[in-house]
Design a protein around this motif. Structure first.
Motif, mmCIF file in Angstrom:
data_model
loop_
_atom_site.group_PDB
_atom_site.id
_atom_site.type_symbol
_atom_site.label_atom_id
_atom_site.label_comp_id
_atom_site.label_asym_id
_atom_site.label_seq_id
_atom_site.Cartn_x
_atom_site.Cartn_y
_atom_site.Cartn_z
ATOM 1 N N UNK A 367 0.819 -1.214 0.000
ATOM 2 C CA UNK A 367 0.000 0.000 0.000
ATOM 3 C C UNK A 367 0.852 1.263 0.000
ATOM 4 N N UNK A 368 2.157 1.102 0.215
ATOM 5 C CA UNK A 368 3.019 2.276 0.293
ATOM 6 C C UNK A 368 4.084 2.213 -0.790
ATOM 7 N N UNK A 369 3.685 2.457 -2.007
ATOM 8 C CA UNK A 369 4.616 2.343 -3.122
ATOM 9 C C UNK A 369 5.717 3.393 -3.036
ATOM 10 N N UNK A 370 5.407 4.577 -2.458
ATOM 11 C CA UNK A 370 6.424 5.620 -2.337
ATOM 12 C C UNK A 370 7.594 5.130 -1.484
ATOM 13 N N UNK A 371 7.280 4.575 -0.318
ATOM 14 C CA UNK A 371 8.326 4.127 0.591
ATOM 15 C C UNK A 371 9.064 2.915 0.032
ATOM 16 N N UNK A 372 8.318 1.981 -0.544
ATOM 17 C CA UNK A 372 8.952 0.808 -1.147
ATOM 18 C C UNK A 372 9.919 1.223 -2.256
ATOM 19 N N UNK A 373 9.522 2.182 -3.051
ATOM 20 C CA UNK A 373 10.365 2.630 -4.155
ATOM 21 C C UNK A 373 11.623 3.326 -3.627
ATOM 22 N N UNK A 374 11.449 4.134 -2.596
ATOM 23 C CA UNK A 374 12.591 4.815 -1.984
ATOM 24 C C UNK A 374 13.584 3.796 -1.422
ATOM 25 N N UNK A 375 13.062 2.724 -0.857
ATOM 26 C CA UNK A 375 13.878 1.700 -0.201
ATOM 27 C C UNK A 375 14.840 1.028 -1.187
ATOM 28 N N UNK A 376 14.458 1.003 -2.459
ATOM 29 C CA UNK A 376 15.299 0.345 -3.467
ATOM 30 C C UNK A 376 16.675 0.993 -3.585
ATOM 31 N N UNK A 377 16.779 2.263 -3.164
ATOM 32 C CA UNK A 377 18.052 2.970 -3.288
ATOM 33 C C UNK A 377 19.077 2.629 -2.224
ATOM 34 N N UNK A 378 18.681 1.841 -1.224
ATOM 35 C CA UNK A 378 19.613 1.508 -0.151
ATOM 36 C C UNK A 378 20.563 0.393 -0.555
ATOM 37 N N UNK A 379 21.786 0.515 -0.056
ATOM 38 C CA UNK A 379 22.792 -0.520 -0.281
ATOM 39 C C UNK A 379 22.289 -1.873 0.222
ATOM 40 N N UNK A 380 21.580 -1.869 1.359
ATOM 41 C CA UNK A 380 21.048 -3.115 1.905
ATOM 42 C C UNK A 380 20.106 -3.789 0.915
ATOM 43 N N UNK A 381 19.198 -3.028 0.349
ATOM 44 C CA UNK A 381 18.241 -3.622 -0.604
ATOM 45 C C UNK A 381 18.953 -4.126 -1.850
ATOM 46 N N UNK A 382 19.993 -3.429 -2.252
ATOM 47 C CA UNK A 382 20.750 -3.879 -3.426
ATOM 48 C C UNK A 382 21.450 -5.207 -3.149
ATOM 49 N N UNK A 383 21.800 -5.456 -1.903
ATOM 50 C CA UNK A 383 22.461 -6.712 -1.547
ATOM 51 C C UNK A 383 21.484 -7.866 -1.341
ATOM 52 N N UNK A 384 20.263 -7.559 -0.823
ATOM 53 C CA UNK A 384 19.356 -8.646 -0.420
ATOM 54 C C UNK A 384 18.123 -8.771 -1.289
ATOM 55 N N UNK A 385 17.839 -7.759 -2.112
ATOM 56 C CA UNK A 385 16.668 -7.784 -3.008
ATOM 57 C C UNK A 385 15.359 -8.007 -2.240
ATOM 58 N N UNK A 386 15.179 -7.311 -1.122
ATOM 59 C CA UNK A 386 13.923 -7.379 -0.411
ATOM 60 C C UNK A 386 12.797 -6.846 -1.286
ATOM 61 N N UNK A 387 13.025 -5.667 -1.866
ATOM 62 C CA UNK A 387 12.060 -5.080 -2.793
ATOM 63 C C UNK A 387 12.689 -5.060 -4.180
#
Length: 388
Positions: A367-387
């Protein structure tokens, strides 16, 4: 009012940073590289925390373990404070003990047209401090409001990461991490005296810049860290850094857990091992990401109050979605290596804490596409592919 006692809660709507770095006054040249240990305490206190900043600075100056002054070329330790308090311009000072045992201040630089929450100011101050006193062991404390990894202003008005708060401005945590990395110095440790900074997202973002991190997964009460003890733990012994940081984390916890209203969480994170943790989490996400959407998050350990639902226990979340016992075992091993201290009181301002692995995480919300999209820019997300 309990909110007034909180160190890092904002009370006004935040706006974007539109602050530019202007002329500053830096008066000293490079010192010889004979310094053993340096600590810079960066106080972004031009806000409703200013009085607590003054108290913390006085606590620092009251410590008998403030480093002794030493002549150029001699080995020694250095303590610096960058303070921006209400009604004052930002100043970088060296705090030292003179030969008569009296604590003195030496102004190293002034930044009259600058904001302490502008990433350019952070970068300039860190670079200058490192140029003045390049030490074998270098640490930095970031002291201010904090809202973990969230985008600027999101904590107060979640419509559309943050550290620091000053007259309606915050510094995005990605920008802060970039500013620290631009200093070109690998810090021995970073301490966050700011709320909600004990997230795996924050830890991973700063992992290229430091070996260790101390932070809290919850908020931090207004008094912040016990700074006389911080100075003692860093400078009073020649114990290995890891031992001194463990003591520091334990001293912070004791300061609050032994009070009349115990409320504290603290973690010591080994940032050099973060990739092992990322690998373990990626295995879980790759297999069981599809289970997140149907997860009952109300059963996952939370570290937030009110409806600020962006901070959950990493291990509790991972175990709730994982279908592979081998993946869970790998995660537990990784956490043992990464999280060297994790301490928590049974409650934090009404939030029951049954589980505390030492790191929080975001749980995606469709329901929060803005926050999910922002999260993609984190180094952590780039390593784990949560989103994805």
């Amino acid at each position: 009012d309990e909110d007034m006692a909180l160190k890092k809660m904002r009370s006004v709507v935040l706006f974007l940073i539109v602050l530019s770095l202007s002329v500053s006054c830096e008066w000293f040249g490079k010192k010889e590289d004979k310094i053993e240990r340096s600590l810079l305490i960066y106080i972004a206190g031009n806000n409703n925390l200013s009085s607590y900043g003054i108290k913390n600075i006085n606590d620092i100056k009251s410590s008998p373990f403030v480093p002794q002054y030493f002549e150029k070329g001699d080995p020694g330790d250095v303590l610096m404070i960058m303070s921006h308090l209400s009604g004052e311009i930002p100043r970088l000072k060296r705090i030292y003990m003179d030969k008569f045992g009296k604590v003195q201040e030496e102004i190293l630089a002034e930044y009259p047209e600058s904001s302490s929450v502008d990433p350019k100011t952070v970068e300039q101050v860190l670079k200058y401090a490192q140029t003045l006193f390049p030490a074998k062991e270098q640490g930095v404390v970031f002291w201010s409001h904090g809202t973990g990894w969230l985008p600027e202003g999101f904590y107060e008005k979640p419509v559309e990461t943050s550290f620091g708060y000053e007259q309606g401005a915050e510094i995005d945590i990605i920008e802060l991490a970039e500013a620290v990395r631009l200093d070109k110095t690998k810090y021995s440790y970073i301490i966050f005296d700011a709320c909600l900074m004990g997230g795996v997202e924050v830890a991973c973002e700063f992992s290229p810049a430091a070996d260790y991190m101390i932070a809290s997964v919850t908020e931090i009460l207004a008094n912040g860290f016990p700074y006389a003890k911080v100075v003692q733990d860093i400078f009073s012994t020649t114990d290995p850094l890891e031992v001194r940081l463990k003591t520091l984390a334990e001293d912070y916890f004791s300061y609050y857990s032994e009070s009349s209203n115990p409320a504290a969480t603290v973690s010591l994170i080994n940032l050099t091992k973060i990739d092992q943790l990322a690998s373990a989490m990626k295995s879980i996400y790759d297999k069981d990401r599809g289970r997140i959407a149907s997860l009952d998050v109300s059963k996952i350990q939370r570290f937030y109050r009110y409806n600020k639902h962006w901070f959950y226990d990493l291990e509790d979340f991972a175990k709730a979605i994982s279908t592979d016992t081998g993946d869970v075992e790998n995660l537990e091993k990784a956490l043992e290596n990464v999280v060297e201290v994790q301490l928590s009181t049974p409650y934090f301002l009404g939030v029951e804490i049954d589980k505390h692995c030492g790191l929080s995480t975001y749980i995606p919300n469709p329901k929060n596409s803005y926050l999910d999209n922002y999260y993609k820019g984190f180094l952590w997300n780039q390593k784990v592919s949560l989103i994805q």
